[in-house]
Design a protein around this motif. Structure first.
Motif, PDB file in Angstrom:
ATOM      1  N   GLY A  78     167.311  17.822  84.136  1.00 33.41           N
ATOM      2  CA  GLY A  78     167.446  19.227  83.807  1.00 33.41           C
ATOM      3  C   GLY A  78     168.809  19.523  83.217  1.00 33.41           C
ATOM      4  N   HIS A  79     169.329  20.716  83.502  1.00 29.99           N
ATOM      5  CA  HIS A  79     170.633  21.106  82.977  1.00 29.99           C
ATOM      6  C   HIS A  79     171.707  20.713  83.987  1.00 29.99           C
ATOM      7  N   GLY A  80     171.965  19.441  84.029  1.00 29.60           N
ATOM      8  CA  GLY A  80     172.949  18.881  84.953  1.00 29.60           C
ATOM      9  C   GLY A  80     172.796  17.378  84.953  1.00 29.60           C
ATOM     10  N   ILE A  81     173.873  16.684  85.265  1.00 29.17           N
ATOM     11  CA  ILE A  81     173.858  15.216  85.241  1.00 29.17           C
ATOM     12  C   ILE A  81     173.642  14.701  86.652  1.00 29.17           C
ATOM     13  N   VAL A  82     172.513  14.073  86.874  1.00 26.33           N
ATOM     14  CA  VAL A  82     172.182  13.565  88.204  1.00 26.33           C
ATOM     15  C   VAL A  82     172.468  12.067  88.271  1.00 26.33           C
ATOM     16  N   PRO A  83     172.817  11.549  89.448  1.00 24.49           N
ATOM     17  CA  PRO A  83     173.146  10.124  89.576  1.00 24.49           C
ATOM     18  C   PRO A  83     172.047   9.199  89.066  1.00 24.49           C
ATOM     19  N   GLU A  84     170.797   9.631  89.203  1.00 23.05           N
ATOM     20  CA  GLU A  84     169.691   8.788  88.741  1.00 23.05           C
ATOM     21  C   GLU A  84     169.781   8.491  87.242  1.00 23.05           C
ATOM     22  N   ALA A  85     170.440   9.369  86.494  1.00 16.77           N
ATOM     23  CA  ALA A  85     170.526   9.205  85.041  1.00 16.77           C
ATOM     24  C   ALA A  85     171.833   8.564  84.585  1.00 16.77           C
ATOM     25  N   TRP A  86     172.740   8.301  85.513  1.00 16.20           N
ATOM     26  CA  TRP A  86     174.050   7.754  85.119  1.00 16.20           C
ATOM     27  C   TRP A  86     173.950   6.491  84.264  1.00 16.20           C
ATOM     28  N   PRO A  87     173.165   5.477  84.647  1.00 21.55           N
ATOM     29  CA  PRO A  87     173.152   4.248  83.836  1.00 21.55           C
ATOM     30  C   PRO A  87     172.768   4.494  82.385  1.00 21.55           C
ATOM     31  N   GLN A  88     171.737   5.302  82.164  1.00 20.45           N
ATOM     32  CA  GLN A  88     171.303   5.585  80.800  1.00 20.45           C
ATOM     33  C   GLN A  88     172.367   6.366  80.032  1.00 20.45           C
ATOM     34  N   ILE A  89     172.970   7.352  80.680  1.00 26.22           N
ATOM     35  CA  ILE A  89     173.980   8.173  80.018  1.00 26.22           C
ATOM     36  C   ILE A  89     175.226   7.358  79.695  1.00 26.22           C
ATOM     37  N   ILE A  90     175.670   6.554  80.652  1.00 22.76           N
ATOM     38  CA  ILE A  90     176.860   5.726  80.419  1.00 22.76           C
ATOM     39  C   ILE A  90     176.625   4.751  79.276  1.00 22.76           C
ATOM     40  N   ALA A  91     175.419   4.154  79.235  1.00 21.10           N
ATOM     41  CA  ALA A  91     175.107   3.214  78.157  1.00 21.10           C
ATOM     42  C   ALA A  91     175.150   3.906  76.800  1.00 21.10           C
TER      43      ALA A  91
END
Length: 314
Positions: A215-228
Motif C-alpha cells: 500500500g502507501h508505505g514500505i513494509v518489511p516484506e517488500a524490502w528485498p525487492q525495493i532494495i534490489a
C-alpha cells in the motif's frame, strides 16, 4: 546515507502561514506559504552545506515530487532518482480513492490520545494487503512515541497546500537524463499506481517496479525487492552534469535507437536480486519510511563514500 526532515515536519524549522486549501485548489495561490520547488531547494542547500556535489536521490510520496523537482531544476546534483509511491502532478493519474481521501481529510483531533488513534487508523488503512499481521499490530507498542510533537497539523496542511499547488511535471520529466526508477505498491489507495506508471512513461529509460500487495508505505516484506530496485538503478550509467546529448540509458547523440517501450512491470518471480552493499535498518529512525544504512561493498573502487544517497520523504 543522509536522511533528513523536510521543513514543517520532524525537528526541522516550522514555517508560518495558514493556507486556504479551497482557494489553492481553485488556482488562487495568495495564501501559499511555500512551494514544492522551495522544498527541493532545501535539499540542494543541504548538499551544499555538507560539501556534496552529486548524490543518489530517493523520495517517497510527496518527497518523490520534491525529488523530481530537484532533478528538473538541479540536474547536475542528481546521480540517480528513485521515486517511491509518487506521481507526476498530472491530475488524471495517481489519485486517491474517495474513502481514503475522506479519511485523510478528517479534522485533526484535539487531544493527544485522539492524534495517536487517528495516526494508527491512517496507517492501517494505507498498509495494503501485503502487510502481515505482525506489521499491522506493530503500531501498538509505538503509541507513546506518536505523542511527541514532531508532526503538527499546521505543518501537514502547509505541505499539503504545496502539493495541491504543484503543476504537472510531465513535460519536464521527459527532458530528464538521469537513471530513474518508480517503485509503487499495487494496493496503494492514497496515490494510485497509475502515478508511478506515468513517471516511468515520462522519464527516458525509467521503469516501474510494481510491488505486489504493498500500500502507501514500505513494509518489511517488500524490502528485498525495493532494495534490489534501488541498487539496480543506482548502478546504471549517469550522464555528465549538464550533458543533454545522451540519456540515462547510455544513448549518445547521433546514435540510432529503437523507440522506448512503455513502462514494464516486472513480476516477483522474474526478478533477479541485485547487490550494492549491505543495507540494514537504523534503530530509532523517524519519518515516513524506515532509514537504511549502507555498508560499503568490499570490492575495490567503491563509490559509496563519494556519492552518498539522500532520502526525502513526507
Amino acid at each position: 546515507m543522509i536522511r533528513f526532515d523536510n521543513r514543517d515536519v520532524g525537528l526541522s524549522e516550522r514555517i508560518e502561514g495558514t493556507p486556504d486549501l479551497a482557494a489553492i485548489r481553485r488556482g488562487d495561490l495568495s495564501t501559499l506559504p511555500y512551494t514544492l520547488k522551495d522544498m527541493a531547494a532545501d535539499s540542494v542547500g543541504l548538499l551544499d552545506a555538507l560539501g556534496i556535489d552529486r548524490a543518489h536521490i530517493l523520495g517517497a510520496s510527496m518527497g518523490g515530487m520534491v525529488a523530481q523537482l530537484m532533478a528538473i531544476h538541479w540536474p547536475e546534483r542528481v546521480r540517480s532518482l528513485c521515486l517511491i509511491m509518487s506521481s507526476t502532478g498530472d491530475r488524471s493519474v495517481g489519485q486517491a480513492d474517495p474513502a481514503t481521501m475522506a479519511l485523510m481529510r478528517r479534522p485533526a483531533p484535539a487531544t493527544r490520545e485522539g492524534v495517536v488513534e487517528a495516526a494508527v487508523e491512517r496507517s492501517r488503512a494505507l498498509a495494503g494487503g501485503r502487510a502481515s499481521r505482525s506489521t499491522r499490530t506493530r503500531h501498538e507498542p509505538v503509541r507513546p512515541r506518536r505523542t511527541t510533537a514532531h508532526t503538527t497539523p499546521a505543518g501537514r496542511i502547509r505541505q499539503q497546500a504545496a502539493s495541491i499547488a504543484s503543476a504537472d511535471r510531465t513535460p519536464e520529466l521527459r527532458g530528464l537524463r538521469v537513471p530513474t526508477v518508480a517503485i509503487h505498491g499495487t494496493d496503494d489507495r492514497l496515490v494510485d499506481i497509475s502515478g508511478g506508471r506515468a513517471i516511468a512513461d515520462a522519464v527516458p529509460g525509467a521503469w516501474l517496479e510494481a510491488v505486489d500487495g504493498m500500500g502507501h508505505g514500505i513494509v518489511p516484506e517488500a524490502w528485498p525487492q525495493i532494495i534490489a530496485a534501488i541498487c539496480r538503478n543506482a548502478a546504471r550509467p549517469t550522464a555528465s552534469p549538464g550533458d543533454s546529448s545522451g540519456d540515462s540509458s547510455g544513448r549518445q547523440a547521433g546514435t540510432r535507437v529503437r523507440p522506448r517501450r512503455a513502462a514494464r512491470e516486472v513480476p516477483d518471480r522474474a526478478r533477479q536480486t541485485a547487490s550494492c552493499g549491505r543495507l540494514t535498518p537504523v534503530p530509532g529512525a523517524r519519518g515516513g519510511t524506515r532509514a537504511l544504512h549502507r555498508r560499503p561493498p568490499t570490492h575495490p573502487g567503491s563509490s559509496a563514500s563519494r556519492y552518498p544517497t539522500t532520502s526525502t520523504s513526507r
